[in-house]
Design a protein around this motif. Sequence first.
Motif, PDB file in Angstrom:
ATOM      1  N   VAL A 239     -55.724 -10.559  -9.430  1.00  0.00           N
ATOM      2  CA  VAL A 239     -56.499 -11.012  -8.274  1.00  0.00           C
ATOM      3  C   VAL A 239     -56.390  -9.984  -7.152  1.00  0.00           C
ATOM      4  CG1 VAL A 239     -56.808 -12.896  -6.633  1.00  0.00           C
ATOM      5  CG2 VAL A 239     -56.024 -13.384  -8.933  1.00  0.00           C
ATOM      6  N   TRP A 240     -55.224  -9.438  -7.012  1.00  0.00           N
ATOM      7  CA  TRP A 240     -54.940  -8.420  -6.002  1.00  0.00           C
ATOM      8  C   TRP A 240     -55.916  -7.251  -6.172  1.00  0.00           C
ATOM      9  CZ3 TRP A 240     -49.208  -7.693  -4.391  1.00  0.00           C
ATOM     10  CH2 TRP A 240     -49.064  -6.677  -3.460  1.00  0.00           C
ATOM     11  N   LYS A 241     -56.041  -6.755  -7.424  1.00  0.00           N
ATOM     12  CA  LYS A 241     -56.940  -5.638  -7.705  1.00  0.00           C
ATOM     13  C   LYS A 241     -58.383  -6.011  -7.433  1.00  0.00           C
ATOM     14  CE  LYS A 241     -54.125  -3.560 -11.239  1.00  0.00           C
ATOM     15  NZ  LYS A 241     -53.802  -3.802 -12.625  1.00  0.00           N
TER      16      LYS A 241
ATOM     17  N   PHE B 228     -59.573  -8.343  -5.548  1.00  0.00           N
ATOM     18  CA  PHE B 228     -59.780  -8.569  -4.127  1.00  0.00           C
ATOM     19  C   PHE B 228     -60.031  -7.240  -3.405  1.00  0.00           C
ATOM     20  CE2 PHE B 228     -58.317  -9.039   0.221  1.00  0.00           C
ATOM     21  CZ  PHE B 228     -58.941 -10.203   0.613  1.00  0.00           C
ATOM     22  N   LEU B 229     -59.200  -6.239  -3.698  1.00  0.00           N
ATOM     23  CA  LEU B 229     -59.337  -4.940  -3.035  1.00  0.00           C
ATOM     24  C   LEU B 229     -60.653  -4.273  -3.418  1.00  0.00           C
ATOM     25  CD1 LEU B 229     -55.735  -3.475  -3.270  1.00  0.00           C
ATOM     26  CD2 LEU B 229     -56.833  -4.578  -1.340  1.00  0.00           C
ATOM     27  N   GLN B 230     -61.020  -4.377  -4.709  1.00  0.00           N
ATOM     28  CA  GLN B 230     -62.252  -3.762  -5.174  1.00  0.00           C
ATOM     29  C   GLN B 230     -63.453  -4.357  -4.458  1.00  0.00           C
ATOM     30  OE1 GLN B 230     -62.645  -4.202  -9.382  1.00  0.00           O
ATOM     31  NE2 GLN B 230     -61.321  -2.419  -9.712  1.00  0.00           N
TER      32      GLN B 230
ATOM     33  N   PRO C 140     -60.687  -1.734   1.351  1.00  0.00           N
ATOM     34  CA  PRO C 140     -59.281  -1.339   1.459  1.00  0.00           C
ATOM     35  C   PRO C 140     -58.540  -2.130   2.535  1.00  0.00           C
ATOM     36  CG  PRO C 140     -60.683   0.294   2.487  1.00  0.00           C
ATOM     37  CD  PRO C 140     -61.602  -0.752   1.941  1.00  0.00           C
ATOM     38  N   ILE C 141     -57.992  -3.259   2.150  1.00  0.00           N
ATOM     39  CA  ILE C 141     -57.203  -4.078   3.068  1.00  0.00           C
ATOM     40  C   ILE C 141     -55.752  -3.889   2.653  1.00  0.00           C
ATOM     41  CG2 ILE C 141     -56.681  -6.458   3.727  1.00  0.00           C
ATOM     42  CD1 ILE C 141     -59.642  -7.084   3.139  1.00  0.00           C
ATOM     43  N   SER C 142     -54.893  -3.627   3.621  1.00  0.00           N
ATOM     44  CA  SER C 142     -53.494  -3.439   3.244  1.00  0.00           C
ATOM     45  C   SER C 142     -52.875  -4.814   3.039  1.00  0.00           C
ATOM     46  CB  SER C 142     -52.819  -2.609   4.318  1.00  0.00           C
ATOM     47  OG  SER C 142     -51.609  -3.168   4.657  1.00  0.00           O
ATOM     48  N   ILE C 143     -52.269  -4.978   1.877  1.00  0.00           N
ATOM     49  CA  ILE C 143     -51.764  -6.303   1.524  1.00  0.00           C
ATOM     50  C   ILE C 143     -50.258  -6.324   1.658  1.00  0.00           C
ATOM     51  CG2 ILE C 143     -51.545  -7.987  -0.335  1.00  0.00           C
ATOM     52  CD1 ILE C 143     -54.343  -7.402  -1.064  1.00  0.00           C
ATOM     53  N   CYS C 144     -49.790  -7.183   2.537  1.00  0.00           N
ATOM     54  CA  CYS C 144     -48.360  -7.298   2.733  1.00  0.00           C
ATOM     55  C   CYS C 144     -47.914  -8.571   2.036  1.00  0.00           C
ATOM     56  CB  CYS C 144     -48.060  -7.343   4.225  1.00  0.00           C
ATOM     57  SG  CYS C 144     -46.331  -7.337   4.550  1.00  0.00           S
ATOM     58  N   GLU C 145     -47.421  -8.370   0.835  1.00  0.00           N
ATOM     59  CA  GLU C 145     -47.019  -9.500   0.004  1.00  0.00           C
ATOM     60  C   GLU C 145     -45.520  -9.706   0.184  1.00  0.00           C
ATOM     61  OE1 GLU C 145     -48.546 -11.546  -2.290  1.00  0.00           O
ATOM     62  OE2 GLU C 145     -46.843 -12.174  -3.512  1.00  0.00           O
TER      63      GLU C 145
ATOM     64  N   ILE D 192     -40.196  -8.065   0.697  1.00  0.00           N
ATOM     65  CA  ILE D 192     -41.538  -7.674   1.139  1.00  0.00           C
ATOM     66  C   ILE D 192     -41.967  -6.481   0.293  1.00  0.00           C
ATOM     67  CG2 ILE D 192     -42.990  -6.933   3.050  1.00  0.00           C
ATOM     68  CD1 ILE D 192     -41.005  -7.758   4.980  1.00  0.00           C
ATOM     69  N   ASN D 193     -43.260  -6.412  -0.049  1.00  0.00           N
ATOM     70  CA  ASN D 193     -43.739  -5.213  -0.759  1.00  0.00           C
ATOM     71  C   ASN D 193     -43.966  -4.150   0.289  1.00  0.00           C
ATOM     72  OD1 ASN D 193     -46.498  -5.527   0.345  1.00  0.00           O
ATOM     73  ND2 ASN D 193     -47.123  -4.262  -1.350  1.00  0.00           N
ATOM     74  N   TYR D 194     -43.103  -3.195   0.351  1.00  0.00           N
ATOM     75  CA  TYR D 194     -43.302  -2.162   1.360  1.00  0.00           C
ATOM     76  C   TYR D 194     -43.763  -0.862   0.729  1.00  0.00           C
ATOM     77  CZ  TYR D 194     -38.514  -1.407  -0.157  1.00  0.00           C
ATOM     78  OH  TYR D 194     -37.398  -1.235  -0.911  1.00  0.00           O
ATOM     79  N   THR D 195     -43.964  -0.852  -0.592  1.00  0.00           N
ATOM     80  CA  THR D 195     -44.334   0.396  -1.247  1.00  0.00           C
ATOM     81  C   THR D 195     -45.784   0.416  -1.685  1.00  0.00           C
ATOM     82  OG1 THR D 195     -43.576  -0.590  -3.267  1.00  0.00           O
ATOM     83  CG2 THR D 195     -42.056   0.884  -2.152  1.00  0.00           C
ATOM     84  N   GLY D 196     -46.435  -0.746  -1.680  1.00  0.00           N
ATOM     85  CA  GLY D 196     -47.824  -0.757  -2.103  1.00  0.00           C
ATOM     86  C   GLY D 196     -47.987  -0.855  -3.604  1.00  0.00           C
ATOM     87  N   LYS D 197     -46.922  -1.151  -4.315  1.00  0.00           N
ATOM     88  CA  LYS D 197     -47.015  -1.314  -5.764  1.00  0.00           C
ATOM     89  C   LYS D 197     -47.730  -2.634  -6.038  1.00  0.00           C
ATOM     90  CE  LYS D 197     -45.247  -0.509 -10.036  1.00  0.00           C
ATOM     91  NZ  LYS D 197     -45.239   0.752 -10.759  1.00  0.00           N
ATOM     92  N   ILE D 198     -48.879  -2.543  -6.704  1.00  0.00           N
ATOM     93  CA  ILE D 198     -49.671  -3.749  -6.921  1.00  0.00           C
ATOM     94  C   ILE D 198     -48.942  -4.716  -7.828  1.00  0.00           C
ATOM     95  CG2 ILE D 198     -51.792  -4.597  -8.031  1.00  0.00           C
ATOM     96  CD1 ILE D 198     -53.300  -2.488  -6.648  1.00  0.00           C
ATOM     97  N   GLY D 199     -48.910  -5.975  -7.412  1.00  0.00           N
ATOM     98  CA  GLY D 199     -48.288  -7.009  -8.223  1.00  0.00           C
ATOM     99  C   GLY D 199     -46.829  -7.258  -7.880  1.00  0.00           C
TER     100      GLY D 199
HETATM  101  C1  NAG Z   1     -48.285  -3.648  -0.117  1.00  0.00           C
HETATM  102  O1  NAG Z   1     -49.088  -3.061  -1.088  1.00  0.00           O
HETATM  103  C2  NAG Z   1     -50.418  -2.748  -0.722  1.00  0.00           C
HETATM  104  C3  NAG Z   1     -51.077  -2.146  -1.942  1.00  0.00           C
HETATM  105  O2  NAG Z   1     -52.348  -2.487  -2.046  1.00  0.00           O
HETATM  106  C4  NAG Z   1     -50.464  -1.810   0.449  1.00  0.00           C
HETATM  107  O3  NAG Z   1     -51.786  -1.588   0.831  1.00  0.00           O
HETATM  108  C5  NAG Z   1     -49.678  -2.408   1.570  1.00  0.00           C
HETATM  109  O4  NAG Z   1     -49.625  -1.501   2.616  1.00  0.00           O
HETATM  110  C6  NAG Z   1     -48.270  -2.766   1.119  1.00  0.00           C
HETATM  111  N1  NAG Z   1     -47.590  -3.486   2.144  1.00  0.00           N
HETATM  112  C7  NAG Z   1     -46.831  -2.890   3.038  1.00  0.00           C
HETATM  113  C8  NAG Z   1     -46.148  -3.769   4.013  1.00  0.00           C
HETATM  114  O5  NAG Z   1     -46.670  -1.715   3.047  1.00  0.00           O
END
Ligand code: NAG
Length: 626
Positions: free
Chosen positions: A351-353, A355-357, A361-366, A378-385
Amino acid sequence: MVLGAVAVAVLAGLVLLLLLVPPVTWHLVPFLWVDLVAFGALVRSSLRCQWRLNRRPPITLLDVFRDHARRQPHQPLLRFQEEVYTYEDVERQSNRAARALGQHLGLQPGQPVGVFLPNEPTYVWTWLALAKLGCPMACLNCNVRGQALRHALAAARVTLLLASLDLQAAVEEVLPALQHDGIRVFYLSSTSPTPGVEALLPTIKAASDEPLPSHHRAGTTASSKAMYIYTSGTTGLPKAAVITEKKLMMVASLGRLCGLRPDDVIYTTLPLYHSAGLLIGVGGCFEVGATCVLRAKFSASQFWNDCRRYNVSVIQYVGELMRYLCNTPKRPNDREHGVRMALGNGLRAEVWKEFLQRFGPISICEFYGATEGNAGFINYTGKIGAVGRANMFLKSFAPFELIKYNVEADEPVRDERGLCIRVRPGETGLLVIKITKNTPFHGYAGDSQKTEKKILRDVLVKGDAFFNSGDLLVIDHEKFVYFQDRVGDTFRWKGENVATTEVEATLAMVDFIQEVNVYGVSVPGCEGRCGMAAIRLKAGASFEGESFYTFTGDTLPSYAAPRFVRIQDTLEITGTFKQCKGNLVKEGFDPNVIKDPLFFRDDKKKSYVPLNPDTYAAILDMKLNL
Ligand SMILES: *[C@@H]1O[C@H](CO)[C@@H](O)[C@H](O)[C@H]1NC(C)=O
Ligand SMILES: *[C@@H]1O[C@H](CO)[C@@H](O)[C@H](O)[C@H]1NC(C)=O
């Protein structure tokens, strides 16, 4: 300030390490830098909270809000439909309400007050009014009725209930019982149609909007109870999780940690009686001085229109909400919006992929965390999923472990010494977080038994205590953390664990399926539970047994393909769009009882065929192999 000293020492050590290690070898320690930066941000945020709360008198989230109200009185705090409320408006309105509650109702500091309100601005000024009086707010789920409502009030020892007139029927249903329990009930409205319930708005309007004398909050400290937020869990009555002033401030800083700014407009359609909407959304605005657009209820068709209309820059989500958005018909203006960040949890990689497509380009803070939990990711690296990383620095701060879990027995696996067993990278395990001074667990009000049940003892050594998250996670070889399932959402069949959310994610790709809920049902004579899917079809579509058979055979391991299918017009969900499985599990697959169309996976016919009473009897007699 133990945390501060440790953090500074660790940081200093690492900076030294980085200086000593020549840059050419840095790629050997991938993510060291991002891990360090994330840890630094967390330490800064947590030091800020501690510094504020250690002051005498302490600076609480209320004081942070008031500081913004003083500096930027005309900045909008809330937008709701056509209404706009500035920081000053809300400050004054909450002063009036606090005075009315204190003087007119004689509310004393520390006395818990229940609020039974839908998403509306009233919620926010009522919260602040209670904070100004030093009274904890019990945030009742507005879908709770009858006995459960009474239980929720009793758990938090509420003696005063403030309700919305919209919930009149629910209030009247339990009013005699509440009066019997000694609970006074008021409507936050101009008039009251219910005998015995006073309308409080006229008194509030007539009260002075001058700030209250500070003695009401003289006893407030970092560990004072600020709120009770109810968590439903998978079964049973709501539990009142205790939110202290410190926890409140830490959770409200999550938005800032993800990059929330004062000029942001955050769109909240999540219910305010849960921590995501109230603490992260509204609390996040208090923390940075931003604007919150409230909506009574999430609407997939209005979502982006609202984002355009209110110039929304940040949205709050839960995974299901994003799925609903992806399921709406495509529109040419899908990418015309100013949303730059999405803040939430429970988003699955597919869904993440998608949604972005689709939406740009919305930055997703999961993030991952439970209302009552003592730490999160918190996902701070941007690794999807991924929900985050098993960052060694974070681990020194909030020691967590993934331990082996026996899904069938519904308990952790223990070794011969009676201790729990860590899982290896790539293996699913139960997340447990050590209970320490930095990561305390405040438990549930009025229920020491349920509190004790969330504490797991003798995990790594005899006598230790961990918070049992009830969630199954995986950490891969690169130390990325992935959410798998709630403990209750995994069942065992043919000796294998079936993660219902994974099966759901797969089935959601079928073109005639609008929504799907997967669960396990007991079958007499069979070990474990057998997979079943409740399905809502897309408008105008029909269930195609043969293609569904082929699809599930191609995409799922045979033990995970649902044996039974139930077609429903609507799938029951909670206020945060979580699917309800309890009743479905209880009702099972008996065609004599269930009126919905039922299907059965028939391996001979290579199709899902209607399940009739004869087939049902054959299954019970074990004449039909599952
Ligand atoms: C979490 O991952 C997404 C990847 O799509 C990235 O854009 C987003 O910046 C990341 N969140 C944070 C807090 O860095
Ligand atoms: C949104 O932004 C536009 C352009 O900057 C502005 O004209 C409009 O008034 C804004 N709307 C709201 C609700 O703030």
